[in-house]
Design an enzyme around this catalytic site. Sequence first.
Site, PDB file in Angstrom:
ATOM      1  N   GLU A  94       0.839  -1.194   0.000  1.00  0.00           N
ATOM      2  CA  GLU A  94       0.000   0.000   0.000  1.00  0.00           C
ATOM      3  C   GLU A  94       0.878   1.250   0.000  1.00  0.00           C
ATOM      4  OE1 GLU A  94      -4.108  -1.462   2.043  1.00  0.00           O
ATOM      5  OE2 GLU A  94      -2.573  -0.765   3.424  1.00  0.00           O
ATOM      6  N   CYS A 107       3.428   8.715   0.738  1.00  0.00           N
ATOM      7  CA  CYS A 107       3.963   7.852   1.791  1.00  0.00           C
ATOM      8  C   CYS A 107       4.251   6.491   1.159  1.00  0.00           C
ATOM      9  CB  CYS A 107       2.929   7.740   2.917  1.00  0.00           C
ATOM     10  SG  CYS A 107       3.444   6.627   4.228  1.00  0.00           S
ATOM     11  N   CYS A 114       6.939  -6.370   7.460  1.00  0.00           N
ATOM     12  CA  CYS A 114       8.062  -5.808   8.211  1.00  0.00           C
ATOM     13  C   CYS A 114       8.488  -6.821   9.260  1.00  0.00           C
ATOM     14  CB  CYS A 114       7.651  -4.502   8.892  1.00  0.00           C
ATOM     15  SG  CYS A 114       8.999  -3.714   9.805  1.00  0.00           S
ATOM     16  N   CYS A 118       6.811  -4.297  15.863  1.00  0.00           N
ATOM     17  CA  CYS A 118       6.388  -3.335  16.894  1.00  0.00           C
ATOM     18  C   CYS A 118       4.979  -3.698  17.370  1.00  0.00           C
ATOM     19  CB  CYS A 118       6.431  -1.912  16.360  1.00  0.00           C
ATOM     20  SG  CYS A 118       8.094  -1.465  15.823  1.00  0.00           S
ATOM     21  N   CYS A 121       1.709  -2.034  15.719  1.00  0.00           N
ATOM     22  CA  CYS A 121       1.688  -1.786  14.274  1.00  0.00           C
ATOM     23  C   CYS A 121       1.134  -2.982  13.500  1.00  0.00           C
ATOM     24  CB  CYS A 121       3.111  -1.478  13.805  1.00  0.00           C
ATOM     25  SG  CYS A 121       3.249  -1.298  12.018  1.00  0.00           S
TER      26      CYS A 121
HETATM   27  N1  SAH Z   1       9.252   1.226   9.943  1.00  0.00           N
HETATM   28  C1  SAH Z   1       9.441   2.624  10.047  1.00  0.00           C
HETATM   29  C2  SAH Z   1       8.571   3.423   9.117  1.00  0.00           C
HETATM   30  C3  SAH Z   1       7.151   2.987   8.927  1.00  0.00           C
HETATM   31  S1  SAH Z   1       6.072   3.192  10.284  1.00  0.00           S
HETATM   32  C4  SAH Z   1       9.268   3.086  11.478  1.00  0.00           C
HETATM   33  O1  SAH Z   1       8.754   2.332  12.281  1.00  0.00           O
HETATM   34  O2  SAH Z   1       9.699   4.199  11.782  1.00  0.00           O
HETATM   35  C5  SAH Z   1       5.789   4.947  10.362  1.00  0.00           C
HETATM   36  C6  SAH Z   1       5.395   5.448  11.760  1.00  0.00           C
HETATM   37  O3  SAH Z   1       4.100   4.965  12.115  1.00  0.00           O
HETATM   38  C7  SAH Z   1       6.352   4.975  12.832  1.00  0.00           C
HETATM   39  O4  SAH Z   1       6.723   6.026  13.692  1.00  0.00           O
HETATM   40  C8  SAH Z   1       5.487   3.981  13.557  1.00  0.00           C
HETATM   41  O5  SAH Z   1       5.910   3.768  14.867  1.00  0.00           O
HETATM   42  C9  SAH Z   1       4.132   4.580  13.461  1.00  0.00           C
HETATM   43  N2  SAH Z   1       3.045   3.646  13.788  1.00  0.00           N
HETATM   44  C10 SAH Z   1       3.037   2.310  13.647  1.00  0.00           C
HETATM   45  N3  SAH Z   1       1.854   1.793  14.055  1.00  0.00           N
HETATM   46  C11 SAH Z   1       1.099   2.829  14.474  1.00  0.00           C
HETATM   47  C12 SAH Z   1      -0.226   2.948  14.997  1.00  0.00           C
HETATM   48  N4  SAH Z   1      -1.008   1.889  15.167  1.00  0.00           N
HETATM   49  N5  SAH Z   1      -0.673   4.177  15.322  1.00  0.00           N
HETATM   50  C13 SAH Z   1       0.110   5.273  15.137  1.00  0.00           C
HETATM   51  N6  SAH Z   1       1.351   5.220  14.619  1.00  0.00           N
HETATM   52  C14 SAH Z   1       1.855   4.014  14.300  1.00  0.00           C
HETATM   53 FE1  SF4 Z   2       7.877  -2.156  11.072  1.00  0.00          FE
HETATM   54 FE2  SF4 Z   2       7.658  -1.220  13.564  1.00  0.00          FE
HETATM   55 FE3  SF4 Z   2       7.706   0.485  11.489  1.00  0.00          FE
HETATM   56 FE4  SF4 Z   2       5.583  -1.138  11.901  1.00  0.00          FE
HETATM   57  S1  SF4 Z   2       6.277   0.516  13.232  1.00  0.00           S
HETATM   58  S2  SF4 Z   2       6.578  -0.735   9.955  1.00  0.00           S
HETATM   59  S3  SF4 Z   2       6.590  -3.005  12.707  1.00  0.00           S
HETATM   60  S4  SF4 Z   2       9.345  -0.896  12.164  1.00  0.00           S
END
Ligand code: SAH
Ligand code: SF4
Length: 354
Positions: A94, A107, A114, A118, A121
Amino acid sequence: MSSDRPDLAELELPDLEQALEAAGHRRFHARQVFQWLYRRGVTDLEAMTDLPKAMRADLATRVTIGTPEVVSESRSTDGTRKFLLRLHDGRTIESVFIPDTPAMTFCLSTQVGCAMGCAFCLTGKMGLVRHLTAGEIVGQVRVLAAATGLLTEPFNLVLMGMGEPLHNYENTMKALRILHDEHGFAVSPRRVTLSTVGIVPALDRLAHEALMPNLAISLHATTEELRSRLVPPNQKYPLGDILEACRRFPLKKRSRITFEYVMLKGVNDSAADARRLATLLHGIKAKVNLIPLNPAPGIPFERPSDHQIDQFARILAERYITVSVRKSRGRDIRAACGQLIVDGARLQIGRAHV
Ligand code: SAH
Ligand code: SF4
C-alpha cells in the site's frame, strides 16, 4: 511479468547508459528514457517517440519496464488516497497520497510486511514477506504521481509506509538516487523523510551518504525496558545507542532529527515519560512528533485522551522542545500510520485470533 529481461525501471542513469551502450545504442538515449519514464509517466517503449524506431523495436524484445499495478484505490473524506498496488510476483503493498500537509506528500513502502514486530503496528503483525526492489520503491512514486497529476509538480516523500527502510538499506538508497536524478523526478533529499526504528550500524552508514534524507526516529518509549517491549529491535540496538548515533549524526544547518512517539494510553503517556523524554533529547537538535495511536483490531493498546496528549506536549514545550501532534489522515480508509496491511495478511490475523 515473468522474464529474465533487464528491467529499465531498476536502473540508475549511469547503469542505463551502460546497458544501452552494451546493446549497441547511444548512451545519451538513457536521459530520454528517464524523462519519459519519470517526468511523463510513459512506460511503453513504443510511445517514446524521440528514440530511433529501430532502437525501440530492439529494446521491446530485450528489456521490460516493471510498473506496480493499481489494484484498488480508496479515498478518505479528508482527501487522502490509498493505493493497493500489485507487484510482478503478485505480492501487494500500500502507498498513500496525503494532500496539503502543507505540501503534497507520498507515503511509500519499502518492504512487503516488516520484520520488526512493533507491538502497536499492523504491518509488523505481517512479518517480513520480502524487501522491495529500488524500482518498486520508485515505481510507487511513478504510479501515484501519475494518478494524482503531480508528475512535474513538487512533492514530498516519506518512507513511512509498510516496512523498515534501514532493513532494506541498499534498495532504499538506490531508490533515492533514482528519484534524485535531474533527468527524472529530481527530488531533493530535503523533501524526503526516512523513518526508522533505529538500526544503529545503518544509521552510521546513512551518516556518510551523499544523498541524505531527513531523519525521523521512532522512539516511542523513554526506558530501555519499555522500548524493548514495544519495539523489539531495541533488544539489539538499545535506545541509549540510538541516541548516541543521533548525537554524532551530521545535520545540515537548521535541520533537526524528528523523534516520533506513538502515544499509548497508560503505557508511555505520563508526565514522567514526557520529562524523561526531554532529558533524553538534551543536546540533540530534535523535534518531537507525537502520534496518537491509530487503533486497530488485534492491537492491544488505546489512544490517550486529547487532554493527556496536550499535557505531554506542554511538558516538552516548556523544556524548549519543538513538538507537534500528528493529525492522522485517512483513518476512515485505514491509511493512517501503522494501519497498512495487505488484505491477505489481515485475513490470516483474523484467523489467528479466532
Ligand atoms: N518502519 C518505520 C517506518 C514505517 S512506520 C518506522 O517504524 O519508523 C511509520 C510510523 O508509524 C512509525 O513512527 C510507527 O511507529 C508509526 N506507527 C506504527 N503503528 C502505528 C499505529 N497503530 N498508530 C500510530 N502510529 C503508528
Ligand atoms: Fe515495522 Fe515497527 Fe515500522 Fe511497523 S512501526 S513498519 S513493525 S518498524
